[in-house]
Motif scaffolding. Structure first.
Motif, PDB file in Angstrom:
ATOM      1  N   ARG A 190      23.062  18.512  43.562  1.00 15.71           N
ATOM      2  CA  ARG A 190      22.323  19.581  43.529  1.00 15.71           C
ATOM      3  C   ARG A 190      22.584  20.247  41.794  1.00 15.71           C
ATOM      4  N   ALA A 191      21.599  20.194  41.231  1.00 16.60           N
ATOM      5  CA  ALA A 191      21.757  21.022  39.696  1.00 16.60           C
ATOM      6  C   ALA A 191      21.891  22.165  39.773  1.00 16.60           C
ATOM      7  N   LEU A 192      23.175  22.723  39.053  1.00 16.50           N
ATOM      8  CA  LEU A 192      23.729  24.136  39.121  1.00 16.50           C
ATOM      9  C   LEU A 192      23.270  24.664  37.905  1.00 16.50           C
ATOM     10  N   PRO A 193      22.859  26.061  37.894  1.00 17.44           N
ATOM     11  CA  PRO A 193      22.807  26.829  36.626  1.00 17.44           C
ATOM     12  C   PRO A 193      23.716  26.679  35.668  1.00 17.44           C
ATOM     13  N   SER A 194      23.494  26.582  34.352  1.00 15.80           N
ATOM     14  CA  SER A 194      24.261  26.288  33.113  1.00 15.80           C
ATOM     15  C   SER A 194      25.442  27.006  33.146  1.00 15.80           C
ATOM     16  N   SER A 195      25.523  28.349  33.663  1.00 19.91           N
ATOM     17  CA  SER A 195      26.666  29.132  33.703  1.00 19.91           C
ATOM     18  C   SER A 195      27.772  28.566  34.849  1.00 19.91           C
ATOM     19  N   ALA A 196      27.287  27.559  35.517  1.00 20.17           N
ATOM     20  CA  ALA A 196      28.264  27.230  36.695  1.00 20.17           C
ATOM     21  C   ALA A 196      28.521  25.764  36.496  1.00 20.17           C
ATOM     22  N   ALA A 243      31.436  27.909  34.730  1.00 22.94           N
ATOM     23  CA  ALA A 243      31.253  26.647  33.725  1.00 22.94           C
ATOM     24  C   ALA A 243      32.535  26.689  33.245  1.00 22.94           C
TER      25      ALA A 243
END
Lengths: 259, 204
Positions: A190-196, A243
């Motif tokens: 699953r895609a994660l937010p760019s901060s993670a 991230a």
């Protein structure tokens, strides 16, 4: 010979079918073939005969040759029939759903296919003559890493495991105890937010060590990531972390495999 | 058994399109190749089992040097992997397609080496080498049939084919080795392959 004309062209068919022809004659004859349906058919039929001449020399290939060929294929991008299909990666079929299954070559190749994208980039950069210093360093690193990956995949004792990632996706792990290393790839995370990002861990009696953040993958493939220095009792774990990475797992494990 | 060279083009086309026409090739080799074209690693593994011995045998027969032969065999199989989509079953058997790639690569390697060091000319022999081979049962049947068909050729035809196919010489080199005009060798090569084709094409 300066010309291929009339009856002469047909007499070259035998030499051509056996590659008994100079490069210049070969090119000339192939131009002729392009416009001669009958010659093309004759060449095809003669090649059935030469193939048998070849098959009559069949010998068992040296030990290890097949493994090297299969490993090299796994790292080699296939040509696509047309430009529209040129972007689809050469991807072996995954076999999701089977937990802890040890497979021979086909399984390992499925993992190795994850390396294809990186190596393809490498190939393209070389083709276009990239001489830029930073790029060269990146390429060197990519190449070193793909060699490490290949070493694990081609190890005699390599075994493959598949796992389902909580939250979506599957992971494939090829492990070699003789090399104390494993190669990890994942599909459909699953895609994660760019901060993670996803972080991979080795967790065991001798301590928990971060392996590293998974690189963001294209085409649904993530990795391959190599984890070396495996110790007895280790588990491989996957968590979602900031991230920049964490020093120890801070979220529930999305995958936990005894290695 | 028809051993003359007078087949009609239509007949040749039919033979070329027959997926079973290639020796040592199961009827599913073409199907495997099309799976390989879609990136199927298991199919590629199975394909290696089927064509690997013939590819390696041919390459080694032409190149001789074991290390170089392994290298070229690997190149050939990788080319099969990369370009499997180019195989067109309407234009011949899968085995012929693979073996054409293999032989050409082997010959190209020998000739590029030849440019640096003049290769020692080897004695022509019409024998299929038995010396250092480990053969599978079905291959030995193929081998026997090929040998029988080679023996049905005239001496000049047989020598031309052997020197060209197994030793990788051009027709010009074969002509000077045999002391025969190049035009004659060219003609004999074609006649010989037509005869071989017809001899080998006969069903058991």
């Amino acid at each position: 010979m300066s010309k291929i004309r009339g009856r002469d062209e047909h007499t070259l068919a035998g030499a051509y079918a056996m590659d008994a022809i100079s490069a210049a004659d070969r090119d000339r004859f192939e131009r002729h073939l392009a416009g001669c349906q009958e010659c093309t058919q004759e060449i095809a039929s003669l090649r059935e005969a030469t193939a048998r001449l070849g098959a009559a020399t069949a010998v068992t290939p040296p030990a290890g040759l097949k493994e090297r060929v299969l490993a090299a294929a796994a790292m080699t991008r296939q040509q696509a029939p047309d430009a529209a299909a040129a972007d689809s990666p050469a991807r072996a079929r995954m076999r999701p759903g089977s937990w802890l299954r040890s497979l021979a070559w086909p399984g390992r190749l499925a993992v190795a296919a994850g390396a294809v994208a990186a190596v393809a980039v490498l190939g393209i950069a070389v083709v276009f003559g990239v001489a830029n210093g930073d790029m060269r360093q990146q390429l060197d690193r990519a190449q070193a890493s793909s060699q490490q990956v290949a070493a694990v995949l081609t190890a005699q004792d390599a075994v493959m495991m598949n796992g389902v990632v909580a939250g979506g996706g599957t992971a494939t792990i090829v492990m070699s105890h003789s090399r104390d290393a494993l190669v990890f790839t994942a599909q459909g995370l699953r895609a994660l937010p760019s901060s993670a990002g996803y972080e991979l861990w080795l967790i065991g009696p001798s301590g928990d060590r971060p392996v590293g953040m998974l690189p963001a993958g294209g085409n649904g493939m993530t990795g391959p990531v190599i984890a070396s220095g495996l110790r007895a009792g280790d588990h491989l774990a996957l968590t979602a972390e900031p991230a920049g990475g964490a020093v120890r797992p801070t979220t529930p494990m999305m995958l936990d495999v005894a290695v | 058994m028809e051993v003359t060279g007078g087949s009609e083009p239509g007949n040749r086309a039919r033979q070329a399109a027959d997926p079973d026409a290639g020796v040592g090739a199961g009827p599913d080799l073409a199907a495997q190749l099309s799976l390989v074209a879609r990136g199927d690693a298991a199919a590629f593994d199975a394909l290696f089992e089927q064509v690997g011995p013939s590819v390696f045998g041919t390459v080694r027969r032409v190149i001789r040097d074991p290390a170089q032969s392994e290298e070229v065999t690997q190149d050939v199989l990788l080319e099969v992997w990369r370009t499997a989509f180019k195989f067109d079953p309407a234009r011949g058997s899968a085995m012929a397609w693979v073996m054409t790639l293999a032989h050409r690569r082997a010959v190209d390697r020998v000739r590029s080496v030849q440019k640096q060091t003049e290769r020692e000319l080897r004695t022509a022999t019409a024998e299929i080498p038995y010396d250092d081979v480990i053969e599978a049962v079905e291959t030995s049947l193929d081998r026997e049939r090929v040998r029988r068909c080679l023996n049905s050729l005239t001496e000049l035809q047989r020598e031309s084919v052997t020197l060209a196919y197994y030793n990788g010489y051009t027709y010009g080199q074969v002509a000077s080795l045999l002391g025969v005009p190049a035009g004659t060798v060219k003609t004999r090569m074609r006649d010989a392959l037509i005869r071989l084709r017809d001899c080998l094409g006969v069903a058991e």
